[in-house]
Scaffold this motif. Sequence first.
Motif, PDB file in Angstrom:
ATOM      1  N   ASP A 154       0.839  -1.197   0.000  1.00 15.12           N
ATOM      2  CA  ASP A 154       0.000   0.000   0.000  1.00 15.12           C
ATOM      3  C   ASP A 154       0.877   1.252   0.000  1.00 15.12           C
ATOM      4  O   ASP A 154       0.641   2.199  -0.757  1.00 15.12           O
ATOM      5  N   ILE A 157       2.542   1.601  -3.400  1.00 13.91           N
ATOM      6  CA  ILE A 157       1.595   2.039  -4.431  1.00 13.91           C
ATOM      7  C   ILE A 157       1.369   3.537  -4.322  1.00 13.91           C
ATOM      8  O   ILE A 157       1.322   4.250  -5.327  1.00 13.91           O
ATOM      9  N   GLY A 158       1.284   4.014  -3.082  1.00 10.60           N
ATOM     10  CA  GLY A 158       1.146   5.453  -2.868  1.00 10.60           C
ATOM     11  C   GLY A 158       2.298   6.222  -3.481  1.00 10.60           C
ATOM     12  O   GLY A 158       2.106   7.228  -4.166  1.00 10.60           O
ATOM     13  N   GLU A 161       2.070   6.058  -7.313  1.00  5.80           N
ATOM     14  CA  GLU A 161       1.035   6.939  -7.864  1.00  5.80           C
ATOM     15  C   GLU A 161       1.525   8.374  -7.887  1.00  5.80           C
ATOM     16  O   GLU A 161       1.238   9.131  -8.804  1.00  5.80           O
ATOM     17  N   GLN A 194      -9.104  -5.525  -3.402  1.00  6.54           N
ATOM     18  CA  GLN A 194     -10.015  -4.433  -3.078  1.00  6.54           C
ATOM     19  C   GLN A 194      -9.349  -3.432  -2.145  1.00  6.54           C
ATOM     20  O   GLN A 194      -9.475  -2.225  -2.307  1.00  6.54           O
ATOM     21  N   HIS A 195      -8.608  -3.972  -1.184  1.00  7.80           N
ATOM     22  CA  HIS A 195      -7.947  -3.079  -0.229  1.00  7.80           C
ATOM     23  C   HIS A 195      -6.934  -2.174  -0.923  1.00  7.80           C
ATOM     24  O   HIS A 195      -6.871  -0.983  -0.658  1.00  7.80           O
ATOM     25  N   LEU A 196      -6.140  -2.756  -1.807  1.00 11.48           N
ATOM     26  CA  LEU A 196      -5.089  -1.969  -2.448  1.00 11.48           C
ATOM     27  C   LEU A 196      -5.647  -1.136  -3.613  1.00 11.48           C
ATOM     28  O   LEU A 196      -4.981  -0.251  -4.118  1.00 11.48           O
ATOM     29  N   SER A 197      -6.841  -1.454  -4.009  1.00  9.48           N
ATOM     30  CA  SER A 197      -7.547  -0.804  -5.121  1.00  9.48           C
ATOM     31  C   SER A 197      -6.664  -0.524  -6.344  1.00  9.48           C
ATOM     32  O   SER A 197      -6.597   0.589  -6.840  1.00  9.48           O
ATOM     33  N   ILE A 198      -5.933  -1.557  -6.784  1.00  6.65           N
ATOM     34  CA  ILE A 198      -5.295  -1.500  -8.100  1.00  6.65           C
ATOM     35  C   ILE A 198      -5.648  -2.786  -8.838  1.00  6.65           C
ATOM     36  O   ILE A 198      -6.183  -3.716  -8.245  1.00  6.65           O
TER      37      ILE A 198
ATOM     38  N   THR B 108      -7.509   8.578  -2.519  1.00  2.48           N
ATOM     39  CA  THR B 108      -7.086   7.354  -1.840  1.00  2.48           C
ATOM     40  C   THR B 108      -5.854   7.699  -1.020  1.00  2.48           C
ATOM     41  O   THR B 108      -4.828   8.073  -1.580  1.00  2.48           O
ATOM     42  N   ARG B 110      -3.045   6.353   1.115  1.00  3.11           N
ATOM     43  CA  ARG B 110      -2.415   5.069   1.403  1.00  3.11           C
ATOM     44  C   ARG B 110      -1.496   5.153   2.611  1.00  3.11           C
ATOM     45  O   ARG B 110      -1.190   6.237   3.092  1.00  3.11           O
ATOM     46  N   ASN B 111      -1.039   3.969   3.029  1.00  9.53           N
ATOM     47  CA  ASN B 111      -0.096   3.842   4.126  1.00  9.53           C
ATOM     48  C   ASN B 111       1.038   4.856   3.974  1.00  9.53           C
ATOM     49  O   ASN B 111       1.684   4.905   2.948  1.00  9.53           O
ATOM     50  N   GLN B 113       0.852   8.066   3.749  1.00  7.95           N
ATOM     51  CA  GLN B 113       0.506   9.344   3.121  1.00  7.95           C
ATOM     52  C   GLN B 113      -0.323  10.198   4.063  1.00  7.95           C
ATOM     53  O   GLN B 113      -1.063   9.686   4.896  1.00  7.95           O
ATOM     54  N   ASP B 126     -10.869   6.629   0.048  1.00  4.01           N
ATOM     55  CA  ASP B 126     -10.389   5.490   0.822  1.00  4.01           C
ATOM     56  C   ASP B 126      -9.240   5.939   1.708  1.00  4.01           C
ATOM     57  O   ASP B 126      -8.237   6.430   1.219  1.00  4.01           O
ATOM     58  N   HIS B 128      -6.594   4.342   3.961  1.00  7.31           N
ATOM     59  CA  HIS B 128      -6.036   3.039   4.309  1.00  7.31           C
ATOM     60  C   HIS B 128      -5.312   3.072   5.644  1.00  7.31           C
ATOM     61  O   HIS B 128      -4.939   4.141   6.143  1.00  7.31           O
ATOM     62  N   LYS B 144     -14.155   4.989   3.210  1.00  7.26           N
ATOM     63  CA  LYS B 144     -13.620   3.838   3.935  1.00  7.26           C
ATOM     64  C   LYS B 144     -12.561   4.376   4.901  1.00  7.26           C
ATOM     65  O   LYS B 144     -11.582   4.968   4.474  1.00  7.26           O
ATOM     66  N   GLU B 146      -9.918   3.456   7.484  1.00  5.21           N
ATOM     67  CA  GLU B 146      -9.132   2.451   8.214  1.00  5.21           C
ATOM     68  C   GLU B 146      -7.855   3.061   8.759  1.00  5.21           C
ATOM     69  O   GLU B 146      -7.008   2.366   9.295  1.00  5.21           O
TER      70      GLU B 146
END
Lengths: 268, 223
Positions: A154, A157-158, A161, A194-198, B108, B110-111, B113, B126, B128, B144, B146
Motif C-alpha cells: 500500500d 503504491i502510494g 502513484e 479491493q484493499h489496495l484498489s489496483i 485514496t 495510502r499507508n 501518506q 479510501d 487506508h 472507507k 481504516e
Amino acid sequence: MGKAIVITSGKGGVGKTTTSANLGTALALSDKKVCLLDLDIGLRNLDVILGLDNRIIYDIVDVVQGRAKLHQALIKDKRFDEKLFLLPAAQNADKSVLKPEEVKDIVDELKPDFDYVLIDCPAGIEQGFINAVAGADMAIVVSTPEISAVRDADRVIGLLEKQGLEEPPMLIINRIRTHMMNDGEVMDVDEITQHLSIKLLGIVFDDDQVISTSNKGEPIVLNEKNLAAQGYRNIARRLQGETVPLMNLDSEKKKGFIQRISAWFKKN
Amino acid sequence: MQNVVLKGYKDGYEITLNSDADFNAILAELTKLFAELQLEKEKSEAKSISFDISTGTRLLDAEQKQQVERIVSRYPLFSIHRFTSSVMQIQDALDMIESRTVHLNASTIRNGQVENVNGDVLFVGDLHQGGILRASGNVFTFGKNEGIIHAGYPSDAEAIIIGNIHASQQVRIADVVDIVEEDKIKDSAETVVFVNDLHVLEYTEREKVKMIRPKLFTRMGGY
C-alpha cells in the motif's frame, strides 16, 4: 519500442526477484525479447536464480561509470536463443553510486532493442527504489497474503502513484497457500485487491519447487505442469493483453487423475 | 485638514484615517492630534486610552503600521487596540473562503501518506491503514476509514468528526488522541466525535450535534 516495467514490493522476501526471473522467462518463452535489469546493487540475486552468475564480467555500475559499453555488460541466456538478456547489478558497490537519471538513460537505451525491460527493484523505498522507478513506464507490485506485505505494498503504491508513471501499477499476489486462504486464515485475493484498489495482474501459488528450481538456476516457469509456473505464464499472457481467467484456488486440491486431465484440457 | 477623525463610541475610541489622503499628511496630522490629546489629558485625571485605527479602503502595510505605532508609543497613556479596514487582500480573501468551504475529497490515502485539507472536508475516498486525513476544520466522512482521522488540526478543539469510524486506527481532534480498539466504537455511520468540556474525546450520536456544537449546526443550515 519496448516497455519498461519495474517489479517492486516495499517489503523484502515476497518474491520480487523470483517474479522478475520467471516473468522474464515466461515472456521470452512466448517469443518476446526481454532484458532483465537487476538494481539490487550490493545484494544481487537475479543472476543466481537464472543460473547466470558465473558469466558476469561487467555490471551496471561498470556501464554507468564508463568501464564497459552496455552491450558488453548484457548477459545472454543461451536457453532462449537471443530472447532473454540480463544486465547484472554490481556486488561490490552501494545503491547510492547510481543516480535516477543514469538508470533512466540505460533503460531508455535498452527499450528500442527489447519488447520488455523488467527492472528488479531492491526492497525498501530509499535510493534503490527511486533509481528503479526512475526509468519505468509501469510498475508491478508484488505482495504476499500477509498483512505486513500488504501494508508495505500500500505504501509503495502510494509512492508510485505520486511518481506518476505512464500506466497505473498492477498487483501480483505471490506465495498463496490455498489451504490457509480457503480456511480464511489470511486475506483472500479479493480482499487484498479491493484493499489496495489496483488492478490484479495475477496470482501465484506457493510451491516448494519454486525454491528448489531457483537453487538449480532454472526458473520454475520452465516446468509447465507446475501450478506456480502456470501462474507466471498466465501473468505473462495478461501483460501481452490476453484475457486469461484467474486460476482456481481449489485447483491444487484436485489431485485426482481424471480431474487433472480435464483441467488440462480446459486450459487449452 | 481633517484627514484624521477621532470619534468616541460607548465601547471606545476610533480614529479614522482618510483613505484618499497622502499618508505623510496623515502621519503629520496624527502627530498633532496626539499632542493635543496629551495636553488635554494632563489637565484631567490620568487614565490610559486605547484606540481602534480604521483605515477605510486603504490597507496599511507592516511599515506604515509601525510608523503609526511609533507616534502613539511616545505617549505612555495611549495605545493602539487594533487596525481595521473595510478591504482585504485578495489572497487573504481566498484563504478565508478556502478555510470556510466544505471540501469534497475523494482521494485514496495510502499507508504513509498524509492528506491535508484547509477547512472542513467531506471525505468520500479510501483512507487506508497508516494513512492520515488531516483537516483544519471538521471531518464528515462517507469513505472507507481504516487509518487516522485528524480534525481541527492543529489546535481547534471545536472541530468534530462525523461518520463511521468503527474500523479506524485513531481519531484525533486538535491535540487530543484516541486509539480506536476493535469493537470500541459501534459500526454506525452516525458516530460523532468531539472534545468535551474536560478536553477529553467523547463519542455521541448525530442527533446530539445540535446540543454540543450549536454554532456548527446553524452554519450547516439546521434549526
